[in-house]
Motif scaffolding. Structure first.
Motif, PDB file in Angstrom:
ATOM      1  N   GLY A   1       0.764  -1.212   0.103  1.00  0.00           N
ATOM      2  CA  GLY A   1      -0.021   0.122   0.242  1.00  0.00           C
ATOM      3  C   GLY A   1       0.926   1.280   0.199  1.00  0.00           C
ATOM      4  N   MET A   2       0.412   2.394   0.299  1.00  0.00           N
ATOM      5  CA  MET A   2       0.823   3.613   0.429  1.00  0.00           C
ATOM      6  C   MET A   2       2.204   3.649   1.230  1.00  0.00           C
TER       7      MET A   2
ATOM      8  N   HIS B   1       4.074 -16.417 -16.047  1.00  0.00           N
ATOM      9  CA  HIS B   1       3.203 -17.703 -16.586  1.00  0.00           C
ATOM     10  C   HIS B   1       2.422 -18.097 -15.458  1.00  0.00           C
ATOM     11  N   ILE B   2       1.631 -17.255 -14.719  1.00  0.00           N
ATOM     12  CA  ILE B   2       0.843 -17.917 -13.663  1.00  0.00           C
ATOM     13  C   ILE B   2      -0.761 -17.636 -14.001  1.00  0.00           C
ATOM     14  N   GLU B   3      -1.468 -18.550 -13.941  1.00  0.00           N
ATOM     15  CA  GLU B   3      -2.767 -18.571 -14.274  1.00  0.00           C
ATOM     16  C   GLU B   3      -3.657 -17.844 -13.445  1.00  0.00           C
ATOM     17  N   SER B   4      -3.578 -18.249 -12.049  1.00  0.00           N
ATOM     18  CA  SER B   4      -4.356 -17.658 -11.087  1.00  0.00           C
ATOM     19  C   SER B   4      -3.609 -17.825  -9.760  1.00  0.00           C
ATOM     20  N   VAL B   5      -4.009 -17.071  -8.639  1.00  0.00           N
ATOM     21  CA  VAL B   5      -3.359 -16.902  -7.558  1.00  0.00           C
ATOM     22  C   VAL B   5      -4.241 -16.421  -6.417  1.00  0.00           C
ATOM     23  N   VAL B   6      -3.723 -16.608  -5.118  1.00  0.00           N
ATOM     24  CA  VAL B   6      -4.347 -15.901  -4.203  1.00  0.00           C
ATOM     25  C   VAL B   6      -3.615 -14.582  -3.727  1.00  0.00           C
ATOM     26  N   LEU B   7      -4.534 -13.564  -3.886  1.00  0.00           N
ATOM     27  CA  LEU B   7      -4.052 -12.139  -3.896  1.00  0.00           C
ATOM     28  C   LEU B   7      -4.247 -11.454  -2.658  1.00  0.00           C
ATOM     29  N   ALA B   8      -3.190 -11.021  -1.766  1.00  0.00           N
ATOM     30  CA  ALA B   8      -3.388 -10.511  -0.842  1.00  0.00           C
ATOM     31  C   ALA B   8      -2.895  -9.162  -1.058  1.00  0.00           C
ATOM     32  N   GLY B   9      -3.735  -7.947  -0.572  1.00  0.00           N
ATOM     33  CA  GLY B   9      -3.475  -6.480  -0.921  1.00  0.00           C
ATOM     34  C   GLY B   9      -3.654  -5.812   0.538  1.00  0.00           C
ATOM     35  N   ILE B  10      -2.760  -4.703   0.803  1.00  0.00           N
ATOM     36  CA  ILE B  10      -2.779  -4.158   1.897  1.00  0.00           C
ATOM     37  C   ILE B  10      -3.237  -2.722   1.648  1.00  0.00           C
ATOM     38  N   SER B  11      -4.166  -2.243   2.327  1.00  0.00           N
ATOM     39  CA  SER B  11      -4.652  -0.621   1.964  1.00  0.00           C
ATOM     40  C   SER B  11      -4.934  -0.590   0.618  1.00  0.00           C
ATOM     41  N   MET B  12      -4.249   0.444  -0.209  1.00  0.00           N
ATOM     42  CA  MET B  12      -4.266   0.656  -1.547  1.00  0.00           C
ATOM     43  C   MET B  12      -4.169  -0.590  -2.381  1.00  0.00           C
ATOM     44  N   GLY B  13      -3.202  -1.529  -1.768  1.00  0.00           N
ATOM     45  CA  GLY B  13      -3.177  -2.754  -2.662  1.00  0.00           C
ATOM     46  C   GLY B  13      -4.449  -3.721  -2.371  1.00  0.00           C
ATOM     47  N   GLY B  14      -5.158  -3.510  -1.482  1.00  0.00           N
ATOM     48  CA  GLY B  14      -6.582  -3.932  -1.208  1.00  0.00           C
ATOM     49  C   GLY B  14      -7.533  -3.450  -1.877  1.00  0.00           C
ATOM     50  N   PHE B  15      -7.648  -2.132  -2.081  1.00  0.00           N
ATOM     51  CA  PHE B  15      -8.456  -1.577  -3.082  1.00  0.00           C
ATOM     52  C   PHE B  15      -8.501  -1.850  -4.441  1.00  0.00           C
TER      53      PHE B  15
ATOM     54  N   LEU C   1      -8.872 -14.142  -1.822  1.00  0.00           N
ATOM     55  CA  LEU C   1      -8.703 -12.572  -1.416  1.00  0.00           C
ATOM     56  C   LEU C   1      -8.176 -12.220  -0.160  1.00  0.00           C
ATOM     57  N   VAL C   2      -7.015 -11.776   0.168  1.00  0.00           N
ATOM     58  CA  VAL C   2      -6.751 -11.233   1.614  1.00  0.00           C
ATOM     59  C   VAL C   2      -6.627  -9.828   1.708  1.00  0.00           C
ATOM     60  N   LEU C   3      -7.534  -9.231   2.252  1.00  0.00           N
ATOM     61  CA  LEU C   3      -7.811  -7.839   2.227  1.00  0.00           C
ATOM     62  C   LEU C   3      -7.260  -7.275   3.762  1.00  0.00           C
ATOM     63  N   ILE C   4      -5.996  -6.713   3.765  1.00  0.00           N
ATOM     64  CA  ILE C   4      -5.376  -6.299   4.742  1.00  0.00           C
ATOM     65  C   ILE C   4      -5.678  -4.512   5.089  1.00  0.00           C
ATOM     66  N   ASN C   5      -6.219  -4.365   6.125  1.00  0.00           N
ATOM     67  CA  ASN C   5      -6.376  -2.939   6.359  1.00  0.00           C
ATOM     68  C   ASN C   5      -6.986  -2.405   5.069  1.00  0.00           C
ATOM     69  N   SER C   6      -8.124  -2.771   4.753  1.00  0.00           N
ATOM     70  CA  SER C   6      -8.483  -2.342   3.159  1.00  0.00           C
ATOM     71  C   SER C   6     -10.098  -2.372   3.796  1.00  0.00           C
ATOM     72  N   MET C   7     -10.959  -1.803   2.749  1.00  0.00           N
ATOM     73  CA  MET C   7     -12.547  -1.686   2.638  1.00  0.00           C
ATOM     74  C   MET C   7     -12.924  -1.369   1.368  1.00  0.00           C
ATOM     75  N   ALA C   8     -14.140  -1.595   1.143  1.00  0.00           N
ATOM     76  CA  ALA C   8     -14.764  -1.373  -0.034  1.00  0.00           C
ATOM     77  C   ALA C   8     -15.674   0.070   0.081  1.00  0.00           C
TER      78      ALA C   8
END
Length: 271
Positions: A33-34, A87-101, A117-124
């Motif tokens: 994130g930021m 060359h990766i088809e799919s992942v579990v994606l973890a994003g914090i703050s801006m990375g979560g947005f 999805l892993v959303l760390i200190n993020s929101m919709a």
């Protein structure tokens, strides 16, 4: 077909210059994130790479493509190109703050590439009008004064870390303050404007049917834990872990608790 931007192509053609790639197994990607960079997730990569291919990468603000306007959808396109390059088809994606947005938008635009999805200190939810005005003014101040300014660094450390970290872990705070002082002010300015005026994403959450883990610092004064309630209530498959002695930078403030929560989630999501 729309021509790919030079910045997106940069992720496709020079992926190795922006990633830390460790371990083998099902891939897990971490988006910072930021004010942070990919090293924010070093504790998680070290711990999880025994069973997973763990990849953290630098978003635009920490690359040579920092000095241009962009939005969260552009950041999602960067990640899509990065996965192509690896060359990766799919992942579990973890994003914090801006990375979560960004992660929420990535899940909308590239659903076939996300298993969880892993959303760390993020929101919709979007920021309030008062917050948008505050952050816009702060972005302008950064552009005028630079991140080297003591006033800017004071604001940053009180927003990025929880009370416990500020009182008891000066090593972590000092480490990141020194990194912030090296950032071009334009990189911070454009990163902030990538999310300040983002729209409310809550109404799109019912379409995100993959499992979601929210991890939130109890001492987070930037985004209080209660601001995730609407997101958790609306997502079809979501849960939350609250980390008691952490603020906005939980992966380095309480790395073991964050890693344990992610590991448990991965054990259920990754087949």
């Amino acid at each position: 077909m729309k021509k790919e931007s030079p910045t997106v192509s940069r992720y496709r053609e020079r992926a190795s210059t922006v990633i830390t790639d460790a371990g083998d197994g099902p891939p897990v990607v971490f988006a910072h994130g930021m004010l942070m960079d990919r090293t924010l997730f070093n504790p998680q990569l070290a711990a999880l790479s025994d069973n997973y291919r763990t990849i953290s990468y630098d978003l635009r603000a920490r690359t040579d493509r920092y000095n241009e306007s962009y939005n969260l959808e552009d950041l999602a396109a960067d990640l899509n190109a990065l996965l192509d390059a690896l060359h990766i088809e799919s992942v579990v994606l973890a994003g914090i703050s801006m990375g979560g947005f960004m992660a929420l938008r990535f899940a909308e635009h590239y659903p076939q590439r996300v298993n969880g999805l892993v959303l760390i200190n993020s929101m919709a939810e979007p920021h309030t009008e008062a917050e948008r005005e505050e952050y816009s003014a702060l972005a302008k101040r950064v552009l005028d004064e630079g991140v080297q300014s003591e006033r800017i660094r004071h604001i940053a450390r009180t927003k990025m870390f929880g009370e416990t970290t500020l009182e008891e872990n000066h090593t972590i705070v000092d480490h990141w303050e020194k990194r912030w002082a090296t950032y071009p002010p334009e990189s911070v300015y454009h990163a902030m404007h990538s999310w300040i005026d983002r729209s409310d994403y809550t109404h799109k959450l019912p379409n995100i049917e993959i499992p979601v883990l929210s991890i939130h610092g109890k001492e987070n004064t930037v985004l209080a834990p209660k601001r995730t309630e609407s997101m958790l209530d609306t997502l079809p498959d979501a849960r939350q872990t609250v980390v008691s002695a952490a603020g906005h930078s939980a992966p380095v403030e309480q790395p073991d608790e964050v890693t344990d929560a992610i590991r448990e989630f991965l054990s259920e999501v990754v087949l």
